[in-house]
Design a protein around this motif. Structure first.
Motif, PDB file in Angstrom:
ATOM      1  N   UNK A 123      87.632 -22.886 112.315  1.00 33.76           N
ATOM      2  CA  UNK A 123      87.902 -22.505 111.674  1.00 33.76           C
ATOM      3  C   UNK A 123      87.771 -21.401 111.743  1.00 33.76           C
ATOM      4  N   UNK A 124      86.717 -20.810 112.927  1.00 32.80           N
ATOM      5  CA  UNK A 124      86.055 -19.069 113.315  1.00 32.80           C
ATOM      6  C   UNK A 124      86.868 -18.568 113.290  1.00 32.80           C
ATOM      7  N   UNK A 125      87.612 -18.796 114.159  1.00 34.59           N
ATOM      8  CA  UNK A 125      88.695 -17.493 115.091  1.00 34.59           C
ATOM      9  C   UNK A 125      89.955 -18.525 114.092  1.00 34.59           C
ATOM     10  N   UNK A 126      90.759 -17.595 114.226  1.00 37.96           N
ATOM     11  CA  UNK A 126      90.265 -15.859 113.991  1.00 37.96           C
ATOM     12  C   UNK A 126      89.464 -15.605 113.360  1.00 37.96           C
ATOM     13  N   UNK A 127      89.242 -14.874 114.227  1.00 34.46           N
ATOM     14  CA  UNK A 127      87.457 -13.882 113.027  1.00 34.46           C
ATOM     15  C   UNK A 127      88.676 -13.154 112.388  1.00 34.46           C
ATOM     16  N   UNK A 128      88.044 -13.007 111.290  1.00 30.81           N
ATOM     17  CA  UNK A 128      88.843 -12.079 110.139  1.00 30.81           C
ATOM     18  C   UNK A 128      88.463 -10.770 109.930  1.00 30.81           C
ATOM     19  N   UNK A 129      86.432 -10.684 109.940  1.00 30.44           N
ATOM     20  CA  UNK A 129      86.004  -9.358 109.765  1.00 30.44           C
ATOM     21  C   UNK A 129      84.379  -9.340 111.035  1.00 30.44           C
ATOM     22  N   UNK A 130      84.449  -8.362 111.911  1.00 31.74           N
ATOM     23  CA  UNK A 130      83.513  -8.732 112.901  1.00 31.74           C
ATOM     24  C   UNK A 130      82.053  -8.757 111.534  1.00 31.74           C
ATOM     25  N   UNK A 131      81.459  -9.730 112.350  1.00 29.50           N
ATOM     26  CA  UNK A 131      79.591 -10.587 111.612  1.00 29.50           C
ATOM     27  C   UNK A 131      79.247 -10.832 112.380  1.00 29.50           C
ATOM     28  N   UNK A 132      77.587 -10.956 112.377  1.00 30.38           N
ATOM     29  CA  UNK A 132      76.425 -11.358 112.907  1.00 30.38           C
ATOM     30  C   UNK A 132      77.446 -12.814 113.948  1.00 30.38           C
ATOM     31  N   UNK A 133      77.833 -13.759 113.021  1.00 34.20           N
ATOM     32  CA  UNK A 133      78.366 -14.864 113.261  1.00 34.20           C
ATOM     33  C   UNK A 133      79.111 -14.822 112.579  1.00 34.20           C
ATOM     34  N   UNK A 134      80.579 -15.658 113.106  1.00 35.78           N
ATOM     35  CA  UNK A 134      81.536 -16.502 112.764  1.00 35.78           C
ATOM     36  C   UNK A 134      80.901 -17.908 112.172  1.00 35.78           C
ATOM     37  N   UNK A 135      81.657 -17.615 110.745  1.00 38.72           N
ATOM     38  CA  UNK A 135      81.439 -18.669 109.656  1.00 38.72           C
ATOM     39  C   UNK A 135      82.025 -19.382 110.065  1.00 38.72           C
ATOM     40  N   UNK A 136      81.850 -21.092 109.997  1.00 37.00           N
ATOM     41  CA  UNK A 136      83.302 -22.637 109.990  1.00 37.00           C
ATOM     42  C   UNK A 136      83.937 -22.296 108.183  1.00 37.00           C
TER      43      UNK A 136
END
Ligand code: HEC
Ligand code: HEC
Length: 294
Positions: A123-136
């Motif tokens: 679930x990391x991608x598609x990234x919703x918004x830029x962040x330090x790190x994509x969350x699960x």
């Protein structure tokens, strides 16, 4: 060829019906009984012939029918086509129209199907918004759609394929070896029990409590974010399966001795002992003091 064989078989009931006239001639005396037996026999023999016919057709079909391979190529092309359409819709804004990358996201050329499967199945991608790190998070695409996008990205300069792990592979894996490899290569970031820990600049090594064995191997092979890549030269395929089996073992193992307190290790355990233990002792002291005043 199949049809001629089948029609030959279908024709035989008539000839066996002709032969069945024979017993009737022999037993003229008890004609009534023999008529019923011969009718039964006729019925039985015709059903046997029918069965044989069906069997022959089945055998001919399996021998002569075109193999499944012929249909595989159009299917694969179709998956790639669908995958590209999905990519243009959901990923191209950040990764570029041809996955060449942009200021919003890295190039996906050569990252391979394994990277796509890892990023999308967790679930990391598609990234919703830029962040330090994509969350699960729960995946927003179906497994079929993920496979299709992975197939498309795989055509852009290859890369690591999605690993195929079977239950048997995982059960046969050397858990002790997996444990050693995990402690040597992964525990400095993910902790010995896989609970995860913060890294620098708002980044963190996540808990491994939800990762599937496929995702563990994919993470090692593709090195998401600030995790290093563990290639086959460093951890070979059998060892990678052993590590995946060990991570699953960590997930399955209940905490001995009660609550795991987040599996953070001795420091929080000591803290909990001090705060709760001393708090309880203080409570007892106050209670005794209060009783003595009376
Ligand atoms: C909002 C922008 C954005 C969108 C939309 C987005 N991505 Fe990403 N993607 C990123 C960023 C930023 C990174 C790198 C940071 C990271 O890995 O956490 C990344 C990393 C990746 C990686 C890892 C690349 C590597 O080198 O291992 C893959 C694979 C990926 N994205 C696939 C996709 C797919 C497939 C989609 C569409 C379903 C998608 N992304 C949608 C921004 C985006
Ligand atoms: C330098 C620190 C570091 C090391 C060493 C490391 N990882 Fe990671 N790992 C990370 C980070 C950071 C992420 C999160 C990546 C992201 O969000 O894109 C991660 C993510 C993961 C995930 C995904 C978890 C999930 O549920 O989404 C798995 C699985 C994983 N690592 C397994 C391993 C294994 C197995 C090893 C040892 C072979 C290992 N890691 C070594 C930092 C590390």
């Amino acid at each position: 060829m199949t049809t001629s064989k089948a029609s030959g078989a279908a024709a035989s009931p008539t000839s066996s019906a002709g032969e069945a006239g024979r017993p009737r001639l022999i037993s003229v005396r008890n004609a009534g009984r023999s008529r019923s037996t011969s009718a039964r026999r006729r019925r039985r023999s015709s059903s046997i012939v029918l069965l044989l016919g069906l069997l022959a057709t089945g055998v001919m079909w399996t021998v002569l029918a075109p193999g499944g391979n012929a249909t595989e190529t159009p299917d694969a092309n179709e998956a790639v086509r669908q995958g590209r359409a999905l990519f243009l819709q959901g990923c191209a804004t950040c990764h570029g129209l041809n996955a060449q990358g942009s200021t919003e996201g890295p190039s996906l050329i050569g990252v391979g199907a394994a990277a796509v499967d890892f990023q999308m199945s967790t679930g990391r991608m598609p990234l919703a918004a830029p962040a330090a790190q994509a969350d699960r998070k729960p995946p927003s695409y179906s497994e079929t759609q993920i496979d299709q996008i992975a197939a498309y990205v795989q055509t852009l300069g290859g890369g690591t394929q999605v690993p195929e792990l079977t239950e048997a592979d995982l059960n046969d894996a050397d858990l002790a070896e997996g444990g050693e490899l995990f402690l040597a290569n992964c525990a400095q970031c993910h902790q010995a029990a896989g609970a995860g820990a913060p890294l620098t600049y708002g980044k963190f090594a996540p808990s491994l409590s939800q990762a599937t064995p496929e995702q563990v191997v994919e993470a090692m092979r593709t090195g998401p974010e600030s995790m290093p890549v563990f290639g086959p030269g460093q951890i070979n395929d059998d060892e990678a399966v052993a590590v995946a089996a060990y991570v699953r073992h960590l997930q399955d193992t209940p905490s001995p001795g009660g609550s795991s307190i987040g599996k953070y290790g001795p420091v929080p355990e000591g803290l909990v002992a001090w705060v709760i233990g001393i708090g309880a002792l203080l409570g007892v002291c106050l209670w005794i003091g209060a009783r003595q005043k009376l």
